[in-house]
Design a protein around this motif. Structure first.
Motif, short mmCIF file in Angstrom:
data_model
loop_
_atom_site.label_atom_id
_atom_site.label_comp_id
_atom_site.label_asym_id
_atom_site.label_seq_id
_atom_site.Cartn_x
_atom_site.Cartn_y
_atom_site.Cartn_z
N VAL A 158 0.84 -1.10 0.14
CA VAL A 158 -0.16 -0.04 -0.08
C VAL A 158 0.93 1.13 0.04
O VAL A 158 2.21 1.02 0.27
CB VAL A 158 -0.87 -0.10 1.28
N ALA A 159 0.31 2.21 -0.44
CA ALA A 159 0.99 3.71 -0.56
C ALA A 159 1.48 4.03 0.86
O ALA A 159 0.96 3.78 2.02
CB ALA A 159 0.26 4.77 -0.97
N GLY A 160 2.97 4.55 0.98
CA GLY A 160 3.48 4.99 2.33
C GLY A 160 3.23 6.53 2.47
O GLY A 160 2.51 6.99 1.49
N ALA A 161 3.74 6.84 3.41
CA ALA A 161 3.52 8.16 3.77
C ALA A 161 4.53 9.31 2.93
O ALA A 161 4.33 10.34 3.02
CB ALA A 161 3.81 8.65 5.44
N LEU A 162 5.55 8.66 2.44
CA LEU A 162 6.53 9.34 1.73
C LEU A 162 6.46 9.31 0.47
O LEU A 162 6.28 8.07 0.01
CB LEU A 162 7.98 9.01 2.34
N PRO A 163 6.63 10.06 -0.38
CA PRO A 163 7.06 9.68 -1.93
C PRO A 163 7.78 8.72 -2.23
O PRO A 163 9.04 8.71 -1.62
CB PRO A 163 7.34 11.14 -2.42
N GLY A 164 7.61 7.91 -3.22
CA GLY A 164 8.68 6.93 -3.53
C GLY A 164 8.59 5.61 -2.81
O GLY A 164 9.61 5.06 -2.60
N GLU A 214 13.63 6.00 -6.21
CA GLU A 214 13.70 7.36 -5.89
C GLU A 214 12.74 8.55 -5.73
O GLU A 214 11.82 8.62 -6.44
CB GLU A 214 14.70 7.72 -7.28
N THR A 215 12.70 9.23 -4.68
CA THR A 215 11.78 10.23 -4.25
C THR A 215 11.69 11.26 -5.44
O THR A 215 10.57 11.64 -5.73
CB THR A 215 12.40 11.06 -3.00
N GLN A 216 12.82 11.70 -5.96
CA GLN A 216 12.55 12.74 -7.16
C GLN A 216 11.75 12.26 -8.23
O GLN A 216 11.09 12.99 -8.99
CB GLN A 216 14.07 13.29 -7.63
N VAL A 217 12.04 10.86 -8.33
CA VAL A 217 10.95 10.38 -9.66
C VAL A 217 9.61 10.48 -9.20
O VAL A 217 8.65 10.86 -10.01
CB VAL A 217 11.30 8.85 -9.88
N ALA A 218 9.18 10.23 -8.00
CA ALA A 218 7.87 10.07 -7.27
C ALA A 218 7.41 11.87 -7.32
O ALA A 218 6.04 12.00 -7.58
CB ALA A 218 7.86 9.88 -6.04
N LEU A 219 8.30 12.67 -7.25
CA LEU A 219 7.98 13.92 -7.11
C LEU A 219 8.03 14.88 -8.70
O LEU A 219 7.56 15.97 -8.63
CB LEU A 219 8.72 14.78 -6.31
N ALA A 220 8.26 14.02 -9.61
CA ALA A 220 8.50 14.77 -10.86
C ALA A 220 6.87 15.06 -11.26
O ALA A 220 6.06 14.49 -11.01
CB ALA A 220 8.80 13.48 -11.96
N ASP A 221 6.96 16.44 -12.36
CA ASP A 221 5.78 16.73 -12.76
C ASP A 221 4.76 15.74 -13.41
O ASP A 221 3.65 15.60 -13.30
CB ASP A 221 6.07 17.88 -13.75
#
Length: 359
Positions: free
Chosen positions: A238-244, A264-271
Motif C-alpha cells: 500500500v502507499a506509504g507516507a513518503l513519496p517513492g 527515487e523520491t525525485q522520480v515520485a515528485l516529478a511533474d
C-alpha cells in the motif's frame, strides 16, 4: 519512367519504411513501461477491507501463492491514518531508572505540568511513569488520574549508540528539576554502573541488528513509477507516507510494516512521473522490527522474485550481485540464528521492547 527505375523507387521506399518502423519499435521498446489506466494503488484504509467491489474474478496475488498480505498499521510510515504504534513501558532491561518517592499522592495534571519540555536526553528517549493509586499499574501520566509513586527513565541504548557519561549527567539534572517541582525524592543509580550496562546492551544490539535490502533491476525496458506501484499493489503493498515508498502492512495494527518498497523520491515528485524511466527499486526488511511469525524473509524473497518475473527484472544484493536460490537459502538460515539469539535475550523480533532498542 522505366520499370527498373520504378523498382528502385519501390525498394527505396521499402527501406525507408523499414528503418522508420525499426526506429519506432526501438523507441517504444525503451520507453518506460506504464501502468494500466484503470489501475489504482490501494491506500491503507482500502487495504483493511480487501474484498472486491464486484463479483468479477480477481487475479491471484502473492497472498494466494503462499505469502499472506494482511492489511494493518505501520509505525515506519506515519501519516497513513492508522492506529499509533504499540510501545513498551519503562523496564530495567532497557532503561536506567530513578524511583521518585512522593510525600503524598499527586494528580496526573500536576505530573504533566512538571514534565520537562523535551523528552530526550542527548540521543536517548526520556520517560516518566506513575503508579496509579486506583488501578495499581505503572503508566504514562494521564489527566484526571492520581499517582502514589513515580519513576523516571532514560533508554540505555539505541541505534545511535550507548548512553554515555554526559547523557547520564544530563538525565540526572533533568530528573532532579522534575522532582523539585513535585517535592519528590529521587534515588539515582551510580553512573558508571548504568553506563557499563548501556555499553553491554549496545554491544549485543550491534551484533544482532540487521536491515536487509534486495534490489530489483530492469533487464530490458525501464518502468514508470505507476507500472511499479501497480504490480506491487497486486502483492499487497500500500502507499506509504513518503513519496517513492510503499509498505507491506503487518497483521497487527500498530506494528512495523513487514517490508518497505522504495524508489527515487525525485522520480515520485516529478511533474509527470509516468514519463520518467525507473530502472531499479529496493525491498527492505528491518529484521528486529518484524515478528518472526510474519515470515518476513520468506515474503521478502517471494515478493522480490514475483516482481522480478512479472516486470522483467533481476534480483540482486545491495552491491548489484545477482541472488540465486543458494544465496537466498543462506541468508534465511543466518536470519533464523539471529531470531533465536534475540528470543534468548528476551527481545523477540517485533516486540515493542525490541523495536524500542533498535530505533
Amino acid at each position: 519512367m522505366s520499370t527498373f527505375q520504378i523498382g528502385l523507387w519501390a525498394i527505396g521506399a521499402a527501406v525507408v519504411l523499414a528503418v522508420w518502423a525499426y526506429n519506432r519499435w526501438t523507441t517504444r521498446r525503451h520507453l518506460p513501461k506504464r501502468s494500466r489506466p484503470e489501475a489504482a494503488v490501494p491506500t491503507a484504509e482500502e487495504a483493511r477491507d480487501p474484498r472486491p467491489a464486484s463479483d468479477e474474478r480477481q487475479e491471484p496475488t502473492l497472498g494466494e501463492v503462499g505469502v499472506s498480505a494482511v492489511p494493518g498499521a505501520t509505525v515506519a510510515e506515519p501519516g497513513l491514518g492508522v492506529p499509533a504504534a504499540r510501545t513498551a513501558g519503562l523496564t530495567p532491561a532497557l532503561d536506567a531508572l530513578v524511583p521518585l518517592a512522593l510525600e503524598q499522592v499527586v494528580s496526573g495534571d500536576a505530573v504533566l505540568a512538571a514534565l520537562p519540555g523535551t523528552r530526550r536526553v542527548g540521543s536517548k528517549p526520556f520517560s516518566v511513569e506513575g503508579l496509579n493509586a486506583t488501578g495499581g499499574d505503572w503508566e504514562s501520566p494521564r489527566p484526571g488520574q492520581r499517582y502514589s509513586a513515580l519513576q523516571a527513565g532514560v533508554q540505555l541504548a539505541n541505534r545511535t549508540g550507548p548512553l554515555n557519561e554526559i547523557e547520564f549527567s544530563e538525565f540526572v539534572v533533568k530528573v532532579q528539576a522534575f522532582a523539585d517541582t513535585l517535592a519528590a525524592s529521587p534515588d539515582c543509580p551510580e553512573m558508571m554502573q548504568e553506563v557499563n550496562r548501556a555499553r553491554e546492551l549496545d554491544q549485543f544490539a550491534g551484533m544482532h541488528d540487521a536491515q536487509l535490502t534486495f534490489s530489483v533491476r530492469a533487464r530490458r525496458a525501464a518502468w514508470s513509477p505507476g507500472y511499479l506501484t501497480q504490480h506491487a499493489s497486486e502483492l499487497g503493498f500500500v502507499a506509504g507516507a513518503l513519496p517513492g515508498r510503499m509498505v507491506l502492512p503487518a497483521a497487527t495494527p500498530g506494528d512495523a510494516p513487514v517490508l518497505v518498497l522504495r524508489y527515487e523520491t525525485q522520480v515520485a515528485l516529478a511533474d509527470d512521473p509516468e514519463q520518467i524511466a525507473l530502472r531499479e527499486f529496493f525491498l527492505t526488511l528491518d529484521v528486529p522490527h518484524v515478528a518472526r511469525e510474519e515470515r518476513p524473509f520468506v515474503r521478502m524473497r517471494e515478493a522480490a522474485q514475483a516482481l522480478a518475473q512479472t516486470m522483467e527484472g533481476l534480483v540482486t544484493d545491495a552491491a548489484g550481485q545477482a541472488l540465486g536460490a543458494d544465496q537466498m537459502d543462506q541468508i534465511g538460515a543466518e536470519l533464523e540464528v539471529l531470531y533465536d539469539a534475540l528470543q534468548a535475550r528476551g527481545l523477540p523480533a517485533g516486540s515493542p521492547l525490541t523495536r524500542r532498542l533498535f530505533s
